[in-house]
Structures are given as C-alpha cells and as structure tokens.
Design an enzyme around this catalytic site. Sequence first.
Site, PDB file in Angstrom:
ATOM      1  N   SER A  14       0.842  -1.202   0.000  1.00 28.80           N
ATOM      2  CA  SER A  14       0.000   0.000   0.000  1.00 28.80           C
ATOM      3  C   SER A  14       0.874   1.247   0.000  1.00 28.80           C
ATOM      4  CB  SER A  14      -0.896  -0.009   1.247  1.00 28.80           C
ATOM      5  OG  SER A  14      -1.310   1.301   1.541  1.00 28.80           O
ATOM      6  N   SER A  45     -13.418   4.292   3.143  1.00 27.89           N
ATOM      7  CA  SER A  45     -12.169   3.888   2.491  1.00 27.89           C
ATOM      8  C   SER A  45     -12.060   2.357   2.504  1.00 27.89           C
ATOM      9  CB  SER A  45     -10.970   4.516   3.194  1.00 27.89           C
ATOM     10  OG  SER A  45     -11.025   4.230   4.574  1.00 27.89           O
ATOM     11  N   ASP A  69     -22.286   0.457   2.091  1.00 29.04           N
ATOM     12  CA  ASP A  69     -21.041   1.030   1.587  1.00 29.04           C
ATOM     13  C   ASP A  69     -20.528   0.263   0.368  1.00 29.04           C
ATOM     14  OD1 ASP A  69     -21.442   2.490   3.860  1.00 29.04           O
ATOM     15  OD2 ASP A  69     -19.827   1.542   5.011  1.00 29.04           O
ATOM     16  N   TYR A 109     -22.004   1.144  17.672  1.00 32.23           N
ATOM     17  CA  TYR A 109     -22.678   0.707  16.445  1.00 32.23           C
ATOM     18  C   TYR A 109     -23.398  -0.633  16.671  1.00 32.23           C
ATOM     19  CZ  TYR A 109     -23.181  -0.383  11.421  1.00 32.23           C
ATOM     20  OH  TYR A 109     -23.677  -0.687  10.185  1.00 32.23           O
TER      21      TYR A 109
HETATM   22  C1  GLA Z   1     -21.370   2.531   8.570  1.00 35.00           C
HETATM   23  C2  GLA Z   1     -21.645   1.130   8.053  1.00 35.00           C
HETATM   24  C3  GLA Z   1     -22.844   1.108   7.095  1.00 35.00           C
HETATM   25  C4  GLA Z   1     -24.041   1.840   7.681  1.00 35.00           C
HETATM   26  C5  GLA Z   1     -23.636   3.195   8.249  1.00 35.00           C
HETATM   27  C6  GLA Z   1     -24.767   3.881   8.972  1.00 35.00           C
HETATM   28  O1  GLA Z   1     -20.904   3.337   7.542  1.00 35.00           O
HETATM   29  O2  GLA Z   1     -20.524   0.625   7.371  1.00 35.00           O
HETATM   30  O3  GLA Z   1     -23.159  -0.206   6.772  1.00 35.00           O
HETATM   31  O4  GLA Z   1     -24.700   1.066   8.634  1.00 35.00           O
HETATM   32  O5  GLA Z   1     -22.546   3.088   9.144  1.00 35.00           O
HETATM   33  O6  GLA Z   1     -25.779   4.212   8.079  1.00 35.00           O
END
Ligand code: GLA
Length: 375
Positions: free
Chosen positions: A53, A120, A165, A217
């Site tokens: 990298s 990223s 994402d 989370y």
């Molecule tokens: C992070 C997680 C996603 C999503 C967002 C909140 O970015 O990678 O999957 O849950 O938080 O919307």
Amino acid sequence: MSRQVVKASAPGRINLIGEHIDYNDGWVLPFAIKYRTYVEIARRSDPIISIESQEQDQKIEIPLTEIGPEKRRNDWSDYVAGTIWSLGVDTLLGENDQGGENGLDIKIRSEVPLGAGLSSSAALECAVALALNQLFSLKLSLIELARLTQRAENLYVGVPTGIMDQSISLMAHQGSALLIDCLDLSTRHIPFDLERAGLELLIIDTNVHHHLTDGGYGERRRDCEMALAQLGFSSMRQLDINQLELFKNSLSNTFYIRLRHVLSEISRVHQSVDALKAGDFKRVGQLIYQSHSSLRDDYQVSSPELDLAVELAIAEGALGARMVGGGFGGSAIALIDIEKIQGLKSKIESNFAENNFIAPRFFTSKPSRGAALEI
Ligand code: GLA
C-alpha cells in the site's frame, strides 16, 4: 509471455440520507464520491499474498496458508485478505499446484481520506473484489460482489456493518444518488444535479476517528433487533412510522426512540427521492436536517463536533446539514450555495478552534462513477 495484470478502482461514498437503515431492512440514498482506491493484481509463482500500500507505506507478505478469519492480522491488510477469502480465491490458488501460480501480487493506491467515515475500507474491498472477479473469471454479479465484500468485513475484519457502503461503491453512476433497497439490493438511480442548482455538498471531516468495533454501532443494532422482537416482528418492513405510536407503551423509552429514528428516517428517504425528482433542493435540505436531529436525539450517535458543524452550516445558510455514516465522529455534510462555502469553512475552523476541537478537514464531491476495471 508477460503476466496478466488486472487493474480496478472503486470509490468511497457519502450517504445523502438513510442513516443506520441498511441493517434495518430499509432504503438508503448514498452516492459515490470522486475519491477512489486503485488496485493492481497479478498472479505470482510462489504461495505468497503480497499486499503493498502506497498510503500505508508498507508491504505485507502473507503465506497462502495464513489466509482465514481466525488468522486475521488486525491491520489494514485484513480488508484485502478478507476479500480474497470471501471470494474463495485462496482455495482456488491452493488447488493450483500444477501451474505453480498460487500467489498474488497486489498493489494499492488510495485517494479516499482515511478515518473520515467516507468508506475507504469498502472502496478497498470493492476494488480488490472487482479485480479478482476478472483475474479468476468468477463471473460474479455486482450484487454478489456486494454481499461477498460485506461478508469479508463482517466475518474476517470482524465489524458488524451493513451492506450500504459496498453496494454504492460497486453500483454507483455518475450524476446520481442510488436508492438501494437493502433487503434485496434492487436499485434506482436518482439524478442528483447539484451544479445545475448552484449548490455544492461540503464534506466536513471532524477528524475525530471512530471505530465501528468500538461498541456503539453494534449496540444500536442490538437495540433495534430486541425492540422488534419485543413487538413480535422480525423485520422493520412489518412496521411503519404511523403504526409505531400504537406500540409506544409496550416499549422502553430507549427502544421506542431507536425505532422512531429508523422508521422516520425510512420515510425521509422516500420523501427525499420525491423532492429530488421535483428538483426541490430546499425540501431535500429540510429532510437532511431532520435526519440529523433524529440521529442526535433518538439514535444518539452524534458528537459535539458533528452537532457544532451542522448548526454552523445551518446558521450560514445551508439548505440542510447532517452527520453521515456510523457516527460518534467522522464527517458531516452541508448542502449549500457554492458562493457560501468559503464563509462556512472559516466559521467552522474558528469555532472548532475556540472549542478546542481538533482542526477539521474539508472535501467536496459531486456524485461520481462506481467501481470499474481500469485499462
Ligand atoms: C457505517 C456502516 C454502514 C451503515 C452506516 C450507517 O458506515 O458501514 O453499513 O450502517 O454506518 O448508516
């Protein structure tokens, strides 16, 4: 014979609206940003996975037999090794003793700001997945690649993220936001022409880095699952914001406000799609700002830095502003007239300094193209 080198790239993302919705079976409306991660992958003749990298200024060599979730290294190379594992490429390489080509040389270069909540990691996984799909003729669809890269992140890297994402990194189109149904990954491209409206989307990176493994989370995910189970439902799809009031007394206040965020946010996603179709950016801005209040007060994933950035943006005349991504740090966005951007940046810089917050970084991006093979 010169060896085949496959090149691919994939972008980071901003979520316009629909936060903490992907793992709740709802709809999200993200777009790809112009910053991308580039990879080059070729086979090599010994059973070594070499990952180099530019940004990390590091070359890591992992023996093929050391690829596996239980052998993860707990560093950036896990995103790459996890993708190799999730696509089954390590098994394919292991079976390839006759040809002798059972290793890989992987080179990575990335423009996606690290730690800013701009995905990223998904950009890296998706670029690697697309290149491997080509190099090994796996013929996996973009939806399959999204699910497999999410699996890499969940099971190999060990973070309980949703599917947003990777989906947007793989399936984005230039000039559009992507309405994603996170249940079946069906999509609709929603034109999002900021330039024509004289607007820009300012990305304000608070420089407060968070880790999705930190607990908040996963805790929010569990709150939602437990609240739903208490009501006897198995999916948010069985409930909407209007029905929630009927169940208010059956839930603790915490569970009630978690569900109120999710269900009101899903409704805001649909309203934003309608507003974008009507070219009504003022309405989009209002919905974005409502989303922030909901994330701050009901889902409780904001931070003092994000709240300050959002309030300053509104005071400076932004149509809307909100925190984006997982929260507890990372970035906020502001939808604002192009000519007001400089003023807003200075206000945020001086106010952050007065509050002894870390100096922020700024980026802008129009909706950009998704992952692609590079010639
Ligand atoms: C992070 C997680 C996603 C999503 C967002 C909140 O970015 O990678 O999957 O849950 O938080 O919307």
